[in-house]
Design a protein around this motif. Structure first.
Motif, short mmCIF file in Angstrom:
data_model
loop_
_atom_site.label_atom_id
_atom_site.label_comp_id
_atom_site.label_asym_id
_atom_site.label_seq_id
_atom_site.Cartn_x
_atom_site.Cartn_y
_atom_site.Cartn_z
N ALA A 166 12.60 -9.00 71.98
CA ALA A 166 11.57 -9.23 73.00
C ALA A 166 11.13 -7.90 73.61
CB ALA A 166 12.08 -10.17 74.08
N ALA A 167 12.05 -6.98 73.82
CA ALA A 167 11.69 -5.66 74.35
C ALA A 167 10.81 -4.90 73.36
CB ALA A 167 12.95 -4.86 74.67
N GLN A 168 11.15 -4.95 72.08
CA GLN A 168 10.33 -4.28 71.06
C GLN A 168 8.94 -4.92 70.98
OE1 GLN A 168 12.99 -4.78 67.75
NE2 GLN A 168 13.98 -2.80 68.07
N SER A 169 8.90 -6.22 71.06
CA SER A 169 7.62 -6.93 71.00
C SER A 169 6.78 -6.62 72.23
CB SER A 169 7.85 -8.43 70.90
OG SER A 169 8.52 -8.74 69.70
N PHE A 170 7.40 -6.59 73.40
CA PHE A 170 6.67 -6.27 74.62
C PHE A 170 6.07 -4.88 74.53
CE2 PHE A 170 6.29 -4.71 78.98
CZ PHE A 170 5.50 -5.72 79.52
N ARG A 171 6.84 -3.95 73.99
CA ARG A 171 6.35 -2.58 73.83
C ARG A 171 5.15 -2.52 72.89
NH1 ARG A 171 6.46 2.28 76.39
NH2 ARG A 171 5.82 3.84 74.89
N ALA A 172 5.19 -3.26 71.79
CA ALA A 172 4.07 -3.29 70.85
C ALA A 172 2.82 -3.89 71.50
CB ALA A 172 4.44 -4.08 69.60
N ILE A 173 2.99 -4.96 72.27
CA ILE A 173 1.86 -5.59 72.95
C ILE A 173 1.29 -4.64 74.00
CG2 ILE A 173 1.15 -7.51 74.44
CD1 ILE A 173 3.41 -9.15 72.98
N LEU A 174 2.18 -4.01 74.75
CA LEU A 174 1.76 -3.04 75.77
C LEU A 174 0.99 -1.89 75.13
CD1 LEU A 174 2.00 -2.26 78.80
CD2 LEU A 174 4.06 -1.01 78.17
N GLU A 175 1.47 -1.37 74.02
CA GLU A 175 0.79 -0.29 73.30
C GLU A 175 -0.58 -0.76 72.82
OE1 GLU A 175 1.55 3.00 72.50
OE2 GLU A 175 3.19 2.86 73.91
N ALA A 176 -0.67 -1.99 72.32
CA ALA A 176 -1.95 -2.51 71.83
C ALA A 176 -2.97 -2.62 72.96
CB ALA A 176 -1.74 -3.87 71.16
N VAL A 177 -2.54 -3.07 74.12
CA VAL A 177 -3.45 -3.19 75.27
C VAL A 177 -3.85 -1.81 75.77
CG1 VAL A 177 -3.66 -4.02 77.65
CG2 VAL A 177 -2.62 -5.48 75.91
N ALA A 178 -2.92 -0.87 75.74
CA ALA A 178 -3.20 0.49 76.21
C ALA A 178 -4.06 1.29 75.24
CB ALA A 178 -1.89 1.24 76.46
N ARG A 179 -4.09 0.88 73.99
CA ARG A 179 -4.85 1.57 72.94
C ARG A 179 -5.74 0.56 72.21
NH1 ARG A 179 -0.34 3.96 74.01
NH2 ARG A 179 -0.12 6.21 73.95
#
Length: 187
Positions: free
Chosen positions: A15-28
């Protein structure tokens, strides 16, 4: 597959890895990310399952449209996310194809004092590709490109900024985001 299977095997880490990927996608905006970790029932994509398993919970009502509104998908979301189901106008998350989510103007756009009280659309696509529409704005150095299903709705959504909905596109095990702050231009 049963409703009990298909979730994170190691929930804290995945879940932490997935959250990071989603956060990166929204930020970029426009950048495509690969994700893994869940196996939702068909026809729900891995990426859409990841977004829901990571972000949806008992306080985030979900609207399902078209082929995504099935008993198997409802049961999987209920078990793995605990999210309630709601009509489009009250949803925090809406899931379906672009065509099935129309008209997108029915989704929450936030309020002037609380622009964060808006919906996030999880749009299932056949493929994601860094071509097509030109994207610019916060998080995009210069410009990016993404194969959007159309341009006019995203331009209208951006014109309402800071209000409007945000979008996470999903296809297979890939996701990309288009926040309301992103400008879109057809090529």
């Amino acid at each position: 597959m049963t409703v009990l299977s298909g979730g994170f095997a190691d929930p804290a880490t995945e879940a932490a890895q997935s959250f990071r990927a989603i956060l990166e996608a929204v930020a970029r905006p426009g950048r495509i990310f690969d994700v893994t970790g869940v196996t939702p029932p068909a026809p729900l994509s891995v990426a859409a399952g990841i977004v829901l398993a990571t972000l949806a919970d008992h306080e985030t009502p979900v609207f399902l449209a078209g082929h995504c509104d099935s008993p198997e998908i409802r049961a999987w979301i209920s078990f793995h996310c605990g999210a309630p189901f709601a009509p489009a106008e009250k949803a925090a998350f809406a899931l379906g194809t672009w065509e099935d989510l129309q008209p997108v103007t029915r989704f929450r756009a936030g309020e002037p004092a609380y622009p964060d009280r808006s919906a996030t659309l999880i749009v299932e696509r056949k493929t994601l590709a860094p071509r097509g529409c030109r994207l610019s704005g916060p998080g995009i150095p210069g410009e990016a490109h993404l194969n959007l299903p159309e341009v006019a709705a995203f331009q209208a959504n951006h014109a309402r900024f800071p209000l409007g909905f945000d979008v996470i596109f999903t296809a297979g095990s890939q996701l990309a985001a288009l926040p309301r702050s992103t400008r879109t231009e057809a090529l």
